[in-house]
Design a protein around this motif. Structure first.
Motif, PDB file in Angstrom:
ATOM      1  N   GLU A 138      42.719  23.320  33.499  1.00  0.00           N
ATOM      2  CA  GLU A 138      41.641  23.060  33.116  1.00  0.00           C
ATOM      3  C   GLU A 138      41.352  23.730  31.754  1.00  0.00           C
ATOM      4  O   GLU A 138      40.690  23.315  30.736  1.00  0.00           O
ATOM      5  CB  GLU A 138      40.448  23.845  33.978  1.00  0.00           C
TER       6      GLU A 138
ATOM      7  N   ILE B 130      37.578  34.746  41.265  1.00  0.00           N
ATOM      8  CA  ILE B 130      38.094  33.618  40.292  1.00  0.00           C
ATOM      9  C   ILE B 130      37.736  33.910  38.849  1.00  0.00           C
ATOM     10  O   ILE B 130      38.428  33.726  38.030  1.00  0.00           O
ATOM     11  CB  ILE B 130      37.469  32.327  40.570  1.00  0.00           C
ATOM     12  N   ARG B 131      36.596  34.443  38.681  1.00  0.00           N
ATOM     13  CA  ARG B 131      36.229  34.874  37.169  1.00  0.00           C
ATOM     14  C   ARG B 131      37.345  35.483  36.498  1.00  0.00           C
ATOM     15  O   ARG B 131      37.573  35.243  35.399  1.00  0.00           O
ATOM     16  CB  ARG B 131      34.968  35.378  37.028  1.00  0.00           C
TER      17      ARG B 131
ATOM     18  N   LYS C 126      40.526  33.737  36.238  1.00  0.00           N
ATOM     19  CA  LYS C 126      40.349  32.913  34.756  1.00  0.00           C
ATOM     20  C   LYS C 126      40.469  33.441  33.673  1.00  0.00           C
ATOM     21  O   LYS C 126      41.389  32.938  32.770  1.00  0.00           O
ATOM     22  CB  LYS C 126      39.183  32.229  34.984  1.00  0.00           C
TER      23      LYS C 126
ATOM     24  N   MET D 130      44.842  27.693  43.052  1.00  0.00           N
ATOM     25  CA  MET D 130      43.830  27.967  42.031  1.00  0.00           C
ATOM     26  C   MET D 130      44.256  28.193  40.646  1.00  0.00           C
ATOM     27  O   MET D 130      43.822  27.851  39.765  1.00  0.00           O
ATOM     28  CB  MET D 130      43.053  28.951  42.699  1.00  0.00           C
TER      29      MET D 130
ATOM     30  N   GLY E  92      31.897  36.387  41.387  1.00  0.00           N
ATOM     31  CA  GLY E  92      33.163  35.428  40.883  1.00  0.00           C
ATOM     32  C   GLY E  92      33.605  34.961  41.783  1.00  0.00           C
ATOM     33  O   GLY E  92      34.937  34.125  41.637  1.00  0.00           O
ATOM     34  N   THR E  93      33.289  34.543  43.210  1.00  0.00           N
ATOM     35  CA  THR E  93      34.058  33.689  44.281  1.00  0.00           C
ATOM     36  C   THR E  93      33.730  32.220  43.850  1.00  0.00           C
ATOM     37  O   THR E  93      34.175  31.230  44.733  1.00  0.00           O
ATOM     38  CB  THR E  93      33.500  34.225  45.656  1.00  0.00           C
TER      39      THR E  93
ATOM     40  N   LEU F 157      37.000  21.209  45.298  1.00  0.00           N
ATOM     41  CA  LEU F 157      36.893  22.577  45.611  1.00  0.00           C
ATOM     42  C   LEU F 157      38.026  22.911  46.606  1.00  0.00           C
ATOM     43  O   LEU F 157      38.473  24.019  46.895  1.00  0.00           O
ATOM     44  CB  LEU F 157      35.806  22.904  46.084  1.00  0.00           C
TER      45      LEU F 157
ATOM     46  N   THR G  72      26.521  41.788  36.641  1.00  0.00           N
ATOM     47  CA  THR G  72      27.188  42.485  37.942  1.00  0.00           C
ATOM     48  C   THR G  72      27.671  43.742  37.448  1.00  0.00           C
ATOM     49  O   THR G  72      27.973  44.920  38.260  1.00  0.00           O
ATOM     50  CB  THR G  72      28.440  41.527  38.097  1.00  0.00           C
TER      51      THR G  72
ATOM     52  N   LYS H  88      30.344  30.987  43.719  1.00  0.00           N
ATOM     53  CA  LYS H  88      28.977  30.418  44.221  1.00  0.00           C
ATOM     54  C   LYS H  88      28.116  29.286  43.431  1.00  0.00           C
ATOM     55  O   LYS H  88      27.735  28.367  43.695  1.00  0.00           O
ATOM     56  CB  LYS H  88      28.291  31.577  44.732  1.00  0.00           C
TER      57      LYS H  88
ATOM     58  N   ASP I 270      20.108  32.073  41.868  1.00  0.00           N
ATOM     59  CA  ASP I 270      21.251  33.109  42.142  1.00  0.00           C
ATOM     60  C   ASP I 270      20.576  34.390  42.090  1.00  0.00           C
ATOM     61  O   ASP I 270      19.716  34.701  41.799  1.00  0.00           O
ATOM     62  CB  ASP I 270      22.021  32.724  40.469  1.00  0.00           C
ATOM     63  N   GLU I 271      21.608  34.993  43.075  1.00  0.00           N
ATOM     64  CA  GLU I 271      21.014  36.581  43.140  1.00  0.00           C
ATOM     65  C   GLU I 271      19.725  36.741  43.885  1.00  0.00           C
ATOM     66  O   GLU I 271      18.608  37.464  43.511  1.00  0.00           O
ATOM     67  CB  GLU I 271      21.399  37.490  42.130  1.00  0.00           C
TER      68      GLU I 271
ATOM     69  N   ALA J  63      34.290  22.920  35.091  1.00  0.00           N
ATOM     70  CA  ALA J  63      34.541  23.429  36.716  1.00  0.00           C
ATOM     71  C   ALA J  63      34.608  22.063  37.350  1.00  0.00           C
ATOM     72  O   ALA J  63      34.169  21.215  36.895  1.00  0.00           O
ATOM     73  CB  ALA J  63      33.483  24.195  37.404  1.00  0.00           C
TER      74      ALA J  63
ATOM     75  N   ARG K   3      45.312  25.259  38.682  1.00  0.00           N
ATOM     76  CA  ARG K   3      43.974  24.473  38.562  1.00  0.00           C
ATOM     77  C   ARG K   3      43.395  25.048  37.333  1.00  0.00           C
ATOM     78  O   ARG K   3      42.954  24.305  36.464  1.00  0.00           O
ATOM     79  CB  ARG K   3      43.280  24.445  39.793  1.00  0.00           C
TER      80      ARG K   3
HETATM   81  N1  ATP Z   1      36.986  26.200  42.419  1.00  0.00           N
HETATM   82  C1  ATP Z   1      36.858  26.739  41.156  1.00  0.00           C
HETATM   83  N2  ATP Z   1      37.899  26.352  40.196  1.00  0.00           N
HETATM   84  C2  ATP Z   1      38.048  26.628  38.956  1.00  0.00           C
HETATM   85  N3  ATP Z   1      37.357  27.483  38.591  1.00  0.00           N
HETATM   86  C3  ATP Z   1      36.253  27.887  39.476  1.00  0.00           C
HETATM   87  C4  ATP Z   1      36.313  27.650  40.787  1.00  0.00           C
HETATM   88  N4  ATP Z   1      35.374  28.496  41.260  1.00  0.00           N
HETATM   89  C5  ATP Z   1      34.706  29.256  40.286  1.00  0.00           C
HETATM   90  N5  ATP Z   1      35.389  29.051  39.117  1.00  0.00           N
HETATM   91  C6  ATP Z   1      35.430  29.710  37.816  1.00  0.00           C
HETATM   92  O1  ATP Z   1      35.196  31.460  38.284  1.00  0.00           O
HETATM   93  C7  ATP Z   1      34.066  31.864  37.418  1.00  0.00           C
HETATM   94  C8  ATP Z   1      32.936  32.257  38.455  1.00  0.00           C
HETATM   95  O2  ATP Z   1      32.364  31.324  39.267  1.00  0.00           O
HETATM   96  P1  ATP Z   1      31.101  31.513  39.519  1.00  0.00           P
HETATM   97  O3  ATP Z   1      30.034  31.765  38.309  1.00  0.00           O
HETATM   98  O4  ATP Z   1      30.556  30.200  40.021  1.00  0.00           O
HETATM   99  O5  ATP Z   1      30.900  32.637  40.485  1.00  0.00           O
HETATM  100  P2  ATP Z   1      29.758  33.208  41.228  1.00  0.00           P
HETATM  101  O6  ATP Z   1      30.062  33.411  42.613  1.00  0.00           O
HETATM  102  O7  ATP Z   1      28.467  32.615  41.066  1.00  0.00           O
HETATM  103  O8  ATP Z   1      29.586  34.600  40.404  1.00  0.00           O
HETATM  104  P3  ATP Z   1      28.481  35.681  40.100  1.00  0.00           P
HETATM  105  O9  ATP Z   1      28.023  36.224  41.964  1.00  0.00           O
HETATM  106  O10 ATP Z   1      28.930  36.875  39.348  1.00  0.00           O
HETATM  107  O11 ATP Z   1      27.054  35.065  39.684  1.00  0.00           O
HETATM  108  C9  ATP Z   1      33.480  30.613  36.408  1.00  0.00           C
HETATM  109  O12 ATP Z   1      34.186  30.711  35.153  1.00  0.00           O
HETATM  110  C10 ATP Z   1      33.837  29.465  37.275  1.00  0.00           C
HETATM  111  O13 ATP Z   1      34.114  28.326  36.274  1.00  0.00           O
END
Ligand code: ATP
Length: 620
Positions: free
Chosen positions: A505, A531-532, A535, A498, A348-349, A317, A609, A351, A417-418, A310, A501
């Protein structure tokens, strides 16, 4: 299930006979009156707390089982290891009838109290049983047809009982198989989430069995020590009594531990091959569930642990979206200051990625980044996870105690988290730590000063939680001094960058392009998993590329992206989106026969989730 003649069914009659003998020997009468039910509510809440993990994982799976059985006169019951019913899921008409004979939460169905019955007899016999009609010991229960099966604890022993009770006959073979599979799914969930689990391996000799209840499941700690495995794993590997012997990875498999770890850290979706010492070869999915914990097992093989691919700093970012750019600029202003960062946004945004980038951009970047997911740990264990404990502080504590995440993160960043799922009592303790910057382990021990950067995240609005009494306002004010909201992927103007990117990756050595129509579909999709999910979809699409292809076209994309190509873009976060999300979640879970891990993988969201979504959906 079809109704059939109960006399045609082969029953474990010897088990029933033994049970009747036990009941008669204990002096139980067949016309015994209903037991006294006073004080049972308080003891039920104690039992629910004591069995919090079991109940949390079993509840959504019980609901799914009930939908599959889909009949109007049955109930699915979960009982603890003494036969007290913890939860029931069923149809109102049957639940009312069942309540009249105390077949409901808070009541004991042990043999000693209720005579021969599926729950009590399965407990006494420690195996699946069916008790039909007149085989029940008590006269008032003879209208019931019940089947029950034990749920085993990851560390051995019976944790509870899963039961289907009905007032009509059930096809035993079908219902028992369904019940057995459901119990195994619950057992697998408990195994996957054992404390200290660092690496989860699912395997089978047939690739198509991966992700199904047929797969072997084994969980290891960071050094390759076996923590738990399911009974299918024991059978596939040809080893028994793993709970007693706990063989390390290298005593089971020929494949090297570090090779497996490297593979998982590079690509957790691609299956790998595992060969066990007995010569059998398996296809395996290896998931590193706790990056912080994983260290190479032998010093000979030491290599720096690959970081998740990441972005590493806040600057990485910023791909052009205004809201993200604003969030990055605001976060940059507090780098190195004693101000906690609160990141909010849908699942998955990004965070956690944002929290990591914040850590890697600040002066504590050389220190540890320690993450804890408050929603994934039972409320009763969060305090110990955070604060650590001294040796023998509580039942189940490891002999040598534990440092706790707060002290582990000293000099670095702690990511909670959470945080909205943190119990209220613990919120007060956390507030005190933030004010004093000192930690005392549970069970006593010297107080330690800590110096760390704190980042918290929540998919729920903490402000609304405060208004509803679920979150302490004083902690909220303390945490929200710098509060950022990450946009949903469908709202981002940089979705194209995105996607590029992520492709770069995911496939650094093989450039992958996107066709115009693929990009169009990506822009128009609502992406409930954000994003999850993008991906995961791109990973899957890349895997579909032929050896001579380098451009992703719509046919490479997962089916769900193609289903509604004419939907107006972008979809507002409205009722229609909610309905689409519910449909998607239901279809996926049902397509995977209730296998939550597989469904979550396909949806591109975490299991936590998905459970949360299922819970929310069931309360609609
Ligand atoms: N800016 C980014 N560029 C590339 N991949 C990203 C980016 N942001 C998030 N991801 C990918 O998206 C997925 C989800 O990211 P992350 O776990 O940070 O989300 P989250 O908001 O914390 O999710 P949750 O609320 O379910 O815990 C991960 O696989 C992460 O690698």
């Amino acid at each position: 299930m079809k109704d059939i003649d109960p006399h045609a069914i082969t029953l474990p009659l010897d088990a029933i006979r033994r049970s009747w003998e036990r009941c008669a020997a204990s002096g139980l009468r067949t016309d015994e009156p209903l037991p006294d039910t006073r004080n049972q509510r308080t003891s039920l809440s104690d039992r629910l707390e004591a069995n919090a993990r079991l109940v949390t994982y079993a509840q959504p799976i019980m609901e799914h089982l009930h939908q599959q059985i889909a009949r109007s006169s049955s109930t699915i019951l979960l009982a603890d290891d003494s036969g007290v019913i913890l939860r029931s899921v069923g149809d109102q008409d049957f639940l009312e009838r069942a309540a009249r004979i105390s077949l409901k939460p808070g009541h004991s169905w042990s043999e000693a109290v209720m005579g021969t019955n599926a729950i009590g007899t399965a407990l006494a016999e420690q195996r699946p049983v069916a008790v039909i009609g007149a085989e029940h010991y008590l006269d008032r229960n003879k209208f019931l047809t019940c089947i029950a099966t034990p749920i085993h604890a990851p560390t051995g022993g019976v944790l509870g009982i899963l039961d289907v009770s009905s007032s009509v006959c059930m096809t035993q073979v079908h219902a028992q198989a369904l019940l057995q599979t459901t119990a195994e799914i619950i057992e697998n969930r408990l195994i996957e989430t054992v404390v200290d689990a660092a690496v989860v391996i699912r395997f089978h000799h047939q690739p198509e069995a991966l992700g199904s209840p047929l797969e072997g499941l084994a969980v290891f700690d960071e050094a390759g020590g076996l923590l738990a495995c399911n009974r299918r794993a024991e059978r596939l590997l040809g080893i028994a009594d793993t709970q007693l012997t706990r063989p390390p990875f290298w005593n089971i498999f020929e494949t090297r531990w570090n090779t497996v770890l490297d593979h998982a850290l590079q690509s957790s979706v691609r299956p790998t091959k595992l060969r066990c010492h007995r010569g059998r070869e398996f296809v395996a999915h290896v998931l590193v569930s706790n990056l912080q914990r994983v260290r190479p097992a032998s010093t000979k093989e030491v290599r720096p642990t690959p970081r998740p691919r990441a972005p590493h700093t806040l600057d990485d970012l910023d791909l052009g979206d205004k809201t993200v750019n604003h969030a990055v600029r605001r976060a940059r202003r507090i780098l190195g200051l004693d101000i906690p960062l609160l990141v909010q946004g849908e699942t998955g945004t990004g965070k956690e990625v944002f929290a990591q980038a914040f850590h890697h951009s600040g002066p504590r970047r050389e220190g540890p980044f320690v993450a804890i997911n408050c929603a994934a740990i039972p409320a009763t264990l969060i305090e110990a996870e955070l604060f650590g404990y001294s040796a023998g502080a509580y039942t189940g504590a490891r002999g040598d105690g534990a440092r706790g995440k707060l002290r582990e993160a000293n000099g670095g960043t702690l990511f909670l988290d959470e945080i909205g799922d943190m119990p209220l009592k613990l919120q007060a303790v956390l507030l005190r730590v933030l004010e004093t910057r000192r930690v005392t382990p549970l069970g006593g021990g010297p107080e330690e000063e800590i110096d760390l950067s704190l980042v918290c995240a929540s998919h729920r609005s903490l402000k609304t939680l405060c208004e509803n009494g679920g979150f302490r306002p004083d902690l909220y004010f303390r945490l929200s001094a710098m509060s950022l909201s990450l946009p949903a992927l469908r709202e981002r103007s940089d979705i194209e960058s995105m996607a590029r990117r992520i492709l770069q990756e995911e496939s650094p050595n093989r450039p992958v392009r996107l066709s115009a129509s693929t990009l169009d579909l990506i822009r128009r999709h609502p992406w409930p998993g954000n994003i999850r999910q993008l991906k995961n979809a791109l990973r899957l699409a890349t895997a579909m590329l032929g050896p001579d292809e380098d451009t992703l076209t719509p046919e490479h994309l997962p089916q769900e992206l193609l289903e509604d190509p004419d939907a107006p873009a972008p979809l507002p976060p409205s009722q229609s989106l909610r309905a689409a999300e519910i449909r998607l979640v239901e279809d996926t879970v049902s397509r995977h026969n209730g296998n939550i891990s597989a469904a979550a993988r396909e949806l591109g969201i975490t299991r936590t989730t998905l459970y949360r979504k299922l819970r929310q959906m069931s309360s609609l």
